[in-house]
Design a protein around this motif. Structure first.
Motif, PDB file in Angstrom:
ATOM      1  N   PHE A  47      -2.726 -11.122  -6.654  1.00 37.56           N
ATOM      2  CA  PHE A  47      -3.965 -11.636  -6.080  1.00 37.56           C
ATOM      3  C   PHE A  47      -4.983 -10.526  -5.843  1.00 37.56           C
ATOM      4  CE2 PHE A  47      -6.734 -12.775  -2.534  1.00 37.56           C
ATOM      5  CZ  PHE A  47      -7.194 -14.019  -2.929  1.00 37.56           C
ATOM      6  N   TYR A  48      -4.514  -9.372  -5.415  1.00 36.83           N
ATOM      7  CA  TYR A  48      -5.415  -8.312  -4.972  1.00 36.83           C
ATOM      8  C   TYR A  48      -5.728  -7.337  -6.104  1.00 36.83           C
ATOM      9  CZ  TYR A  48      -4.387 -10.070  -0.306  1.00 36.83           C
ATOM     10  OH  TYR A  48      -4.265 -10.871   0.796  1.00 36.83           O
ATOM     11  N   HIS A  49      -7.038  -7.070  -6.289  1.00 34.23           N
ATOM     12  CA  HIS A  49      -7.458  -6.170  -7.372  1.00 34.23           C
ATOM     13  C   HIS A  49      -6.875  -4.771  -7.249  1.00 34.23           C
ATOM     14  CE1 HIS A  49     -10.221  -9.239  -8.595  1.00 34.23           C
ATOM     15  NE2 HIS A  49     -11.005  -9.136  -7.535  1.00 34.23           N
ATOM     16  N   GLU A  50      -6.627  -4.363  -6.019  1.00 34.89           N
ATOM     17  CA  GLU A  50      -6.223  -2.974  -5.770  1.00 34.89           C
ATOM     18  C   GLU A  50      -4.799  -2.651  -6.254  1.00 34.89           C
ATOM     19  OE1 GLU A  50      -8.213  -0.748  -4.137  1.00 34.89           O
ATOM     20  OE2 GLU A  50      -6.797   0.822  -3.573  1.00 34.89           O
ATOM     21  N   PHE A  51      -3.932  -3.668  -6.251  1.00 33.71           N
ATOM     22  CA  PHE A  51      -2.540  -3.385  -6.606  1.00 33.71           C
ATOM     23  C   PHE A  51      -2.364  -3.380  -8.115  1.00 33.71           C
ATOM     24  CE2 PHE A  51      -1.821  -5.421  -2.303  1.00 33.71           C
ATOM     25  CZ  PHE A  51      -1.715  -4.203  -1.659  1.00 33.71           C
ATOM     26  N   VAL A  60       1.275 -12.359  -4.284  1.00 32.09           N
ATOM     27  CA  VAL A  60       0.445 -11.478  -3.462  1.00 32.09           C
ATOM     28  C   VAL A  60       0.002 -10.259  -4.272  1.00 32.09           C
ATOM     29  CG1 VAL A  60       0.428  -9.976  -1.423  1.00 32.09           C
ATOM     30  CG2 VAL A  60       1.432 -12.273  -1.288  1.00 32.09           C
ATOM     31  N   HIS A 100       0.841  -1.205   0.000  1.00 30.85           N
ATOM     32  CA  HIS A 100       0.000   0.000   0.000  1.00 30.85           C
ATOM     33  C   HIS A 100       0.877   1.256   0.000  1.00 30.85           C
ATOM     34  CE1 HIS A 100      -4.126  -1.336   0.228  1.00 30.85           C
ATOM     35  NE2 HIS A 100      -3.879  -2.162   1.224  1.00 30.85           N
TER      36      HIS A 100
END
Lengths: 526, 162
Positions: free
Chosen positions: B65-69, B62, B31
């Motif tokens: 995996f996350y849509h935000e990154f 990792v 983040h």
């Protein structure tokens, strides 16, 4: 963020700082009120409160009067000069006036236990929180043994408000009895279900309530560290919780010596990264550990081997924010609300195509019909309600023939539906239920963690089958295939994501079959 | 406004070090890096792997995996449009069609002038005031096509005034 009180009598005006209010211009309204007061030389104190939850009235501006707070809404910046002209600071009448806020029927008919302070206090004032009963539950807990606290929560009948409805006291008892050098409290604030916003509202409107609930949980089970896992889509909630935690440390409600007692509890906020599956408790734990948010097989239960392999209480925001009032008023007081084995209250969230959308906190047993029509006022488009999806994207689509169903975990389960998180999304008669069924599969395909095959592959196949049905291709054969696929996903998935995706699909098929039986000719004509 | 700092290994190392004390530090580090640089630069992966004693594949796993990154730098502003059921019931699909035509982009793309990146999102928690759109960190409710145009115009005007 209220401004300092002056010694002279001055008007107090409340303008919410809740994200929903901000989304329709609350900051602009507050700025206009400030500017207009300055222009007219009127001393004014503006308190940025949370939301009362009557979201169709946002920005709901309230003015303090001797009789109580008078409501005006929805107030846009351009309405402000007219409100001053009409004398709204004295509570005068106006086209946007609604009288005393707490007499508005939508609000007056609620039973607010968890949300009792939300929209009333300045969310970041410890003093305001205490004036309205805050920390009384924790003060009582500090004088009790852990076992006594757990018994109180068990006796209250509180069940997890995240959706599954597992008794909170039983979960806490498992963690209390686990032997370990370290235990954790994790708040699952990854509220990703469409139609739910209660977690966000209470974190933004009454953050100390969550801190208090988590601290009580920590004392009850012997945990000394806790995390609030908040979804990244909620930047306002993240900022408010972080600031509230800082203030709680300053005032010794968190830290090594909570108010001179030997109790220690440290709390931190962690931010998710846009993965719906991290609302599943074991995925959330993986994510908190810095890994991909894939689900873990159970057992072991997180209560025994949770965060970093240690005994962990995982509760959602509304479970934890229900705890302070249970400790403050006692188990009996809370349990006396509700029906059957569904005790206490739930914050129902009226969302989607609804005239009066917002939060309605009521005891279990209220019917969908009451929520949709008496509180919600029907659709905003003015067309008939055709379907509601209750309990999030993995919840059933229900037709009007089931609207008399009381909100009760068991009554809903009996018709293959779920109360879930209390979210209710309303659709008018323009909805195409075959497309909604397709979306449920599409959502699962996008959000599956990928660990188990029924969910990962099943959802992709589900979208393909739905596409063929929508195209009117061999409809009967494809519906049979869809049912088979739903069975495999229900029985074979590792967690609720794949296991429950068939619920919206099957309910759409069962209650709205006419939307699935399309002839190729009719499709071509569209 | 999205972060525009160019990649700097020194700066990235400092950002990572500032989060070193956290348990399960990878997400907070990601983040913080994305806040600094607007995306997770490929060159950050080995730095994170070394710091956390993970393989580069673990870190990549990792991030992906996350849509935000994001792996590439976004436009100057990010528009997130809610595609979930509550917004659907208020014709979010119609709004999305309008946005695609208006900005001439699809989801996960950036406009030609680099002003806006368009992202889908499932639920912004504004379900009673649907449809909802978030521009950078500002949430907007009851967004009609006309209101969407006004919001983007004012975003650009604010930027020009800077």
């Amino acid at each position: 963020m209220s401004e300092p009180l002056h010694t002279v009598a001055l008007h107090t005006v409340y303008v919410p700082r809740d994200a929903a209010a901000l989304s329709v211009g609350a900051d602009e309204t507050a700025a206009a009120i400030r500017a207009e007061a300055t222009r007219r030389g009127i001393p004014l104190r503006i308190v940025r409160n949370g939301s009362r939850g009557m979201l169709w009235l946002e920005t709901l501006v309230e003015v303090e009067t001797p009789e109580g707070r008078v409501a005006y809404g929805p107030v846009m910046a351009e309405d402000v000069a007219g409100l001053f002209d009409a004398g709204f600071l004295e509570g005068a009448d106006h086209a946007l006036a609604h009288g005393l806020t707490e007499k508005i029927p939508y609000f007056a008919r609620q039973e607010r236990l968890t949300f009792a302070r939300c929209g009333i206090i300045d969310p970041l004032s410890v003093e305001d929180y205490r004036l309205h009963g805050g920390f009384r539950g924790l003060e009582r807990a500090l004088a009790m043994t852990p076992a006594e606290i757990v018994t109180e929560v068990t006796d209250s009948g509180l069940r997890g408000r995240g959706g599954a409805g597992f008794p909170t006291g039983i979960k806490w008892n498992t963690v209390l009895n686990a032997q370990a050098d370290q235990k954790y409290i994790c708040c699952n604030a990854d509220e990703g279900d469409s139609g739910t916003f209660a977690d966000r509202m209470i974190m933004e409107g009454d953050p100390f309530c969550l801190i208090e609930g988590m601290t009580i949980a920590a004392i009850a089970v012997g945990a000394t560290e806790g995390y609030i896992y908040i979804r990244s889509e909620y930047p306002h909630a993240v900022a408010t919780m972080r600031e509230a935690i800082r203030l709680a440390y300053d005032e010794k409600w968190l830290g090594d010596e909570i108010h001179g007692t030997g109790h220690r509890f440290h709390l931190d906020v962690r931010v998710g990264a846009g993965a719906y599956i991290c609302g599943e408790e074991t995925s959330m734990l993986e994510s908190l550990e810095g890994k991909r948010g894939t689900v873990r097989a159970k057992p072991p239960l997180p209560a025994l081997e949770g965060l970093f392999g240690k005994p962990t209480v995982v509760n959602n925001v509304l479970s934890l924010t229900s705890v302070p009032i249970i400790l403050d008023r006692g188990a009996d007081y809370y349990r006396d609300f509700g029906v059957g084995r569904s005790r206490g209250t739930l914050a129902f969230q009226l969302a989607g195509n609804i005239k009066h959308g917002g939060i309605v906190e009521k005891a279990f047993g209220v019917t969908l019909h009451e929520l949709l029509y008496e509180f919600g006022g029907g659709t905003i488009t003015g067309r008939p309600i055709r379907a509601v999806q209750a309990g999030g994207p993995l919840g059933a689509y229900l037709p009007p023939s089931l609207f008399d169903l009381p909100k009760d975990y068991e009554a809903f389960a009996a018709v293959e539906a779920m109360v879930g998180h209390g979210g209710i999304v309303v659709f008018d008669d323009s909805v195409d239920m075959a497309r909604q069924a397709r979306f449920a599969m599409e959502f699962c395909a996008a959000e599956s963690c990928g660990k188990c095959t029924p969910c990962r592959i099943g959802a992709v196949r589900g979208v393909e089958v739905m596409d063929r049905i929508i195209a009117g291709e061999k409809v009967a054969t494809n519906i049979t295939l869809l049912n088979d696929l739903c069975e495999v996903m229900t029985d074979g998935s590792l967690c609720a994501m794949g296991g429950m995706t068939p619920i919206p699909v099957r309910s759409a098929l069962k209650h709205f079959p006419e939307d699935f039986t399309r002839s190729p000719a009719a499709v071509a004509a569209e | 406004m999205n972060a525009r700092s160019p990649w700097s290994e020194d700066r990235a190392t400092a950002v990572i070090a500032a989060n070193r004390h956290l348990r399960g530090a990878l997400l907070p580090m990601l983040h913080a890096l994305q806040e600094e640089f607007g995306c997770i630069d490929e060159e950050a992966i080995p730095l994170l792997a070394r710091e956390l004693n993970l393989s580069r594949a673990d870190v990549h796993g990792v991030v992906s995996f996350y849509h935000e990154f994001r792996r590439s730098r976004p436009g100057r502003h990010t528009i997130k449009v809610c595609r979930a059921e509550a917004c659907q019931s208020m014709n979010a699909d119609g709004l999305i069609d309008h946005i695609r035509r208006r900005l001439k982009v699809d989801f996960h793309e950036t406009t030609a002038d680099d002003a806006f990146s368009l992202e889908p999102v499932f639920c912004l928690g504004n379900c009673a005031l649907a449809p909802a759109v978030m521009v950078d960190e500002t949430l907007h409710g009851r967004v009609s096509p006309a209101r969407f145009d006004a919001i983007t115009a004012s975003t650009l005007a604010t930027e020009a005034a800077r």
